[in-house]
Design an enzyme around this catalytic site. Structure first.
Site, mmCIF file in Angstrom:
data_model
loop_
_atom_site.group_PDB
_atom_site.id
_atom_site.type_symbol
_atom_site.label_atom_id
_atom_site.label_comp_id
_atom_site.label_asym_id
_atom_site.label_seq_id
_atom_site.Cartn_x
_atom_site.Cartn_y
_atom_site.Cartn_z
ATOM 1 N N ALA A 82 0.858 -1.177 0.000
ATOM 2 C CA ALA A 82 0.000 0.000 0.000
ATOM 3 C C ALA A 82 0.899 1.233 0.000
ATOM 4 O O ALA A 82 2.065 1.166 0.413
ATOM 5 C CB ALA A 82 -0.890 -0.019 1.235
ATOM 6 N N GLY A 125 0.623 -5.074 0.966
ATOM 7 C CA GLY A 125 -0.574 -5.202 0.136
ATOM 8 C C GLY A 125 -0.282 -5.808 -1.229
ATOM 9 O O GLY A 125 -1.161 -6.403 -1.852
ATOM 10 N N GLU A 128 -0.458 -9.369 -0.602
ATOM 11 C CA GLU A 128 -1.868 -9.695 -0.346
ATOM 12 C C GLU A 128 -2.664 -9.728 -1.653
ATOM 13 O O GLU A 128 -3.521 -10.584 -1.855
ATOM 14 C CB GLU A 128 -2.465 -8.693 0.657
ATOM 15 N N GLU A 148 4.612 -5.154 7.199
ATOM 16 C CA GLU A 148 3.788 -4.146 7.885
ATOM 17 C C GLU A 148 4.184 -3.931 9.337
ATOM 18 O O GLU A 148 4.072 -2.839 9.882
ATOM 19 C CB GLU A 148 2.304 -4.550 7.825
HETATM 20 N N1 CO8 Z 1 4.546 3.244 -0.722
HETATM 21 C C1 CO8 Z 1 4.959 4.406 -1.262
HETATM 22 N N2 CO8 Z 1 6.115 4.563 -1.926
HETATM 23 C C2 CO8 Z 1 6.917 3.486 -2.037
HETATM 24 C C3 CO8 Z 1 6.565 2.239 -1.511
HETATM 25 C C4 CO8 Z 1 5.314 2.132 -0.825
HETATM 26 N N3 CO8 Z 1 4.867 0.983 -0.318
HETATM 27 N N4 CO8 Z 1 7.554 1.374 -1.775
HETATM 28 C C5 CO8 Z 1 8.481 2.039 -2.464
HETATM 29 N N5 CO8 Z 1 8.118 3.333 -2.632
HETATM 30 C C6 CO8 Z 1 8.841 4.386 -3.322
HETATM 31 C C7 CO8 Z 1 10.016 4.890 -2.500
HETATM 32 O O1 CO8 Z 1 9.590 5.837 -1.556
HETATM 33 C C8 CO8 Z 1 10.888 5.471 -3.595
HETATM 34 O O2 CO8 Z 1 10.394 6.726 -3.962
HETATM 35 P P1 CO8 Z 1 11.424 7.969 -4.208
HETATM 36 O O3 CO8 Z 1 12.252 7.544 -5.397
HETATM 37 O O4 CO8 Z 1 10.527 9.119 -4.481
HETATM 38 O O5 CO8 Z 1 12.231 8.082 -2.960
HETATM 39 C C9 CO8 Z 1 10.667 4.546 -4.760
HETATM 40 O O6 CO8 Z 1 9.441 3.863 -4.500
HETATM 41 C C10 CO8 Z 1 11.740 3.475 -4.930
HETATM 42 O O7 CO8 Z 1 11.889 2.819 -3.692
HETATM 43 P P2 CO8 Z 1 13.288 2.750 -2.891
HETATM 44 O O8 CO8 Z 1 14.163 3.901 -3.240
HETATM 45 O O9 CO8 Z 1 12.949 2.553 -1.441
HETATM 46 O O10 CO8 Z 1 13.887 1.422 -3.532
HETATM 47 P P3 CO8 Z 1 14.868 0.390 -2.830
HETATM 48 O O11 CO8 Z 1 15.324 -0.525 -3.910
HETATM 49 O O12 CO8 Z 1 15.900 1.097 -2.032
HETATM 50 O O13 CO8 Z 1 13.940 -0.425 -1.793
HETATM 51 C C11 CO8 Z 1 11.968 -1.609 -1.083
HETATM 52 C C12 CO8 Z 1 12.886 -1.200 -2.255
HETATM 53 C C13 CO8 Z 1 12.755 -2.540 -0.133
HETATM 54 C C14 CO8 Z 1 10.774 -2.319 -1.649
HETATM 55 C C15 CO8 Z 1 11.559 -0.342 -0.289
HETATM 56 O O14 CO8 Z 1 11.040 0.611 -1.225
HETATM 57 C C16 CO8 Z 1 10.503 -0.581 0.739
HETATM 58 O O15 CO8 Z 1 10.801 -1.088 1.817
HETATM 59 N N6 CO8 Z 1 9.226 -0.211 0.438
HETATM 60 C C17 CO8 Z 1 8.141 -0.336 1.375
HETATM 61 C C18 CO8 Z 1 7.667 -1.760 1.509
HETATM 62 C C19 CO8 Z 1 6.570 -1.868 2.528
HETATM 63 O O16 CO8 Z 1 6.748 -1.622 3.706
HETATM 64 N N7 CO8 Z 1 5.360 -2.310 2.099
HETATM 65 C C20 CO8 Z 1 4.241 -2.515 2.966
HETATM 66 C C21 CO8 Z 1 3.375 -1.290 3.021
HETATM 67 S S1 CO8 Z 1 2.056 -1.441 4.201
HETATM 68 C C22 CO8 Z 1 0.862 -2.306 3.382
HETATM 69 O O17 CO8 Z 1 1.022 -2.729 2.271
HETATM 70 C C23 CO8 Z 1 -0.418 -2.514 4.121
HETATM 71 C C24 CO8 Z 1 -1.433 -3.317 3.319
HETATM 72 C C25 CO8 Z 1 -2.807 -3.134 3.907
HETATM 73 C C26 CO8 Z 1 -3.649 -2.332 2.917
HETATM 74 C C27 CO8 Z 1 -4.933 -1.874 3.456
HETATM 75 C C28 CO8 Z 1 -5.255 -0.470 2.846
HETATM 76 C C29 CO8 Z 1 -6.602 -0.011 3.096
#
Ligand code: CO8
Length: 274
Positions: A82, A125, A128, A148
């Protein structure tokens, strides 16, 4: 990286793919739904989620669609979860009122067979969503997880339930309480994957599988999916009773008569979906 500027979710029906000589081939009955926000690793903002759910509702009602493949644009991610920037500003009341879970429910309720084609990250997500699909084709570069916990929340779009059913409690709870990211080989070992293929072949493998399913008799496909999915919900005796009712029902269809006649006449069947 910047996004292409079009809608964040693209739907192609029929899906197409390049063939020799620079032409493209249409895959009859196969829809391809692409999450197209590569700048955020295809993060599932509420717009994206609505786009996916609307596509599911539309495709489910369209007889021209007999199988659906979900994928993420680019090579780095199916979906990295998400959208955290959006969720950071969210409140409990706002979330409850937002209807976002209606979209998740619509995705899970779809009656057509669904396949996730996963390259790179499928996190939170994103995993999921992939696990909401009936089948998961993973590239060797796939990285799956429910991180998460590290954000102070839990997998709230079905992850605690789906992962536990797929992998069993002992494995699911470790992944959910630590947020550990696993590779495709481990995902395969613990029962999440349908198949692992070389990364560059993921979409083709998923489209091939979808095309095979799309060539099967639609009513039998629909009821077989219904029956398999019911196995996750009900006790065995109830599931078997329901399976039997669906089996009786199929004996009243044109496709059953055609399928058996074609076998006996040693020819290919022509399905009518009736
Ligand atoms: N949300 C928003 N932006 C994101 C997300 C995300 N989940 N993941 C990556 N991005 C963005 C980064 O902020 C970055 O943006 P920018 O270039 O502007 O800084 C760009 O994508 C590239 O990402 P990274 O620079 O971080 O790339 P890396 O190769 O260094 O890392 C990762 C890749 C490991 C995937 C890292 O981006 C990361 O940890 N992302 C988050 C993963 C995460 O925690 N996901 C779970 C989110 S919570 C969730 O999904 C809850 C589900 C329930 C839904 C219910 C809703 C109602």
């Amino acid at each position: 990286m910047t996004d292409p500027g079009g809608p964040p979710v693209r739907v192609d029906l029929p899906a197409t793919r390049p063939v020799a000589g620079g032409a493209v081939a249409a895959l009859d009955g196969v829809a391809l739904v692409t999450i197209d926000r590569p700048s955020t690793l295809n993060a599932l903002s509420s717009d994206v989620l609505r786009g996916i759910a609307d596509a599911c509702r539309r495709l489910d009602a369209d007889d021209a669609c007999r199988a659906i493949v979900f994928t993420g644009a680019g090579t780095r991610a199916f979906a990295a979860g998400a959208d955290i920037a959006e969720m950071a500003a969210e409140t409990a009341a706002g979330l409850a009122a937002s209807g976002r879970f209606d979209d998740w429910d619509a995705i899970r309720r779809i009656r057509k067979p669904t396949i996730a084609a996963v390259r790179g990250y499928a996190l939170g997500g994103g995993l999921e969503l992939a696990m909401s699909c009936d089948m998961l084709i993973l590239g060797e570069d796939a990285k799956l997880g429910q991180p998460e916990i590290k954000l102070g929340i839990l997998p709230g779009a079905g992850g605690t339930q789906q992962l536990t059913r797929a992998a069993g409690r002992a494995r699911a709870i470790e992944l959910i309480l630590t947020g550990r990211v696993i590779d495709a080989a481990e995902a395969d070992r613990i029962g999440i994957a349908t198949r692992v293929v070389p990364a560059a072949e993921v979409l083709d493998a998923a489209l091939d599988l979808a095309a095979t399913i799309a060539s099967m008799p639609p009513l039998a496909v629909r009821t077989a999916k219904e029956s398999v999915r019911l196995a996750e919900e009900v006790p065995l005796s109830v599931g078997i009773r329901h399976e039997r009712q669906l089996f009786y029902m199929l004996f009243g269809t044109d496709d059953k008569a055609e399928g058996m006649r074609a076998f006996l006449e040693k020819r290919e069947p022509t399905w009518r979906g009736r």
